[in-house]
Design an enzyme around this catalytic site. Structure first.
Site, PDB file in Angstrom:
ATOM      1  CB  CYS A   1      -0.897   0.005   1.237  1.00  0.00           C
ATOM      2  SG  CYS A   1      -2.060   1.406   1.281  1.00  0.00           S
TER       3      CYS A   1
ATOM      4  CG  ASP B   1      -0.782   4.269   5.230  1.00  0.00           C
ATOM      5  OD1 ASP B   1       0.131   4.725   5.950  1.00  0.00           O
ATOM      6  OD2 ASP B   1      -1.985   4.344   5.541  1.00  0.00           O
TER       7      ASP B   1
ATOM      8  NE  ARG C   1      -0.832   5.176   8.644  1.00  0.00           N
ATOM      9  CZ  ARG C   1      -2.098   4.940   8.998  1.00  0.00           C
ATOM     10  NH1 ARG C   1      -2.478   5.147  10.253  1.00  0.00           N
ATOM     11  NH2 ARG C   1      -2.961   4.490   8.114  1.00  0.00           N
TER      12      ARG C   1
ATOM     13  CG  HIS D   1      -1.821  -0.863   6.000  1.00  0.00           C
ATOM     14  ND1 HIS D   1      -2.465   0.105   6.744  1.00  0.00           N
ATOM     15  CD2 HIS D   1      -1.807  -0.402   4.724  1.00  0.00           C
ATOM     16  CE1 HIS D   1      -2.818   1.103   5.957  1.00  0.00           C
ATOM     17  NE2 HIS D   1      -2.433   0.819   4.722  1.00  0.00           N
TER      18      HIS D   1
ATOM     19  CB  CYS E   1      -5.979  -0.342   4.323  1.00  0.00           C
ATOM     20  SG  CYS E   1      -5.729   0.150   2.603  1.00  0.00           S
TER      21      CYS E   1
END
Length: 213
Positions: free
Chosen positions: A44, A46, A48, A100, A103
């Site tokens: 992803c 993302d 993080r 994750h 999400c």
């Protein structure tokens, strides 16, 4: 403030270069000679979930493709180009789809509201939601239902990966290529192996096994 942060990134880079050079004076010289990563990571976007950091790997060990909600979409030429290059040129031995919990893309697919352009992307996740509606409706907790859809989405992407001609050709060639599905937990940093590893087309229905002869 924005400019200060921007300049800090460049300063951080210089510090990192110095640190790596102290550890190994030939580090960048060796890195510049080429790459032979054993793993393609489809994760992803993302911020993080940085692939190298959470797996404890170094530059050169992971070939990385990231998009919203770690999707394997058969019309996505970006993803397919990365997959083809990783499998056929870099000859990676493992392809990992890593989602994750928490999400945003998966959460967006669970909502009935317009999010602009992203609607077209999360439509694929909505299909996963619809295909697993019976199971998901039995889960009382919103959080647990959300977490479960994250897992189901990763599994769906692993199967979509297995349906590509790129992967099936490598299996036909007996290259030893394996594909896996993982989920990363933002709350404790632990990666969960969903146990959907595949190394042949035998797990697929006949309709998804391609005639490559």
């Amino acid at each position: 403030m924005p400019n200060t942060y921007y300049r800090k990134l460049l300063s951080n880079n210089k510090e990192w270069v110095e640190e790596m050079t102290i550890k190994d004076k030939d580090y960048f010289e060796n890195l510049s000679k080429g790459q032979k990563p054993p793993v393609l990571w489809i994760g992803c976007a993302d911020s993080r979930v940085p692939a190298n950091e959470i797996t404890g790997t170094h530059p050169g060990e992971l070939f990385v493709h990231r998009n919203i909600a770690n999707m394997v979409v058969h019309t996505d030429m970006n993803m397919l180009s990365v997959l083809d290059y990783a499998v056929n040129h870099l000859e990676v031995q493992h392809v990992i789809v890593c989602g994750h919990y928490g999400c945003g893309g998966v959460q967006a697919a669970m909502q009935n509201k317009s999010l602009g352009l992203i609607n077209k992307w999360v439509r694929n996740i909505k299909e996963v939601y619809k295909d697993n509606l019976t199971e998901l409706k039995k889960i009382d907790s919103d959080k647990k239902r959300f977490d479960r859809l994250v897992e189901l989405n990763v599994k769906a992407q692993v199967y979509d990966l297995a349906k590509t001609s790129i992967v099936q050709q490598k299996w036909k060639d007996k290259s030893g290529l394996q594909i896996h599905g993982w989920v990363y937990d933002l709350h404790d940093g632990i990666i969960k192996d969903l146990k959907v590893s595949m190394e042949s087309a035998e797990h697929l229905n006949d309709v998804f096994r391609l005639d490559l002869d």
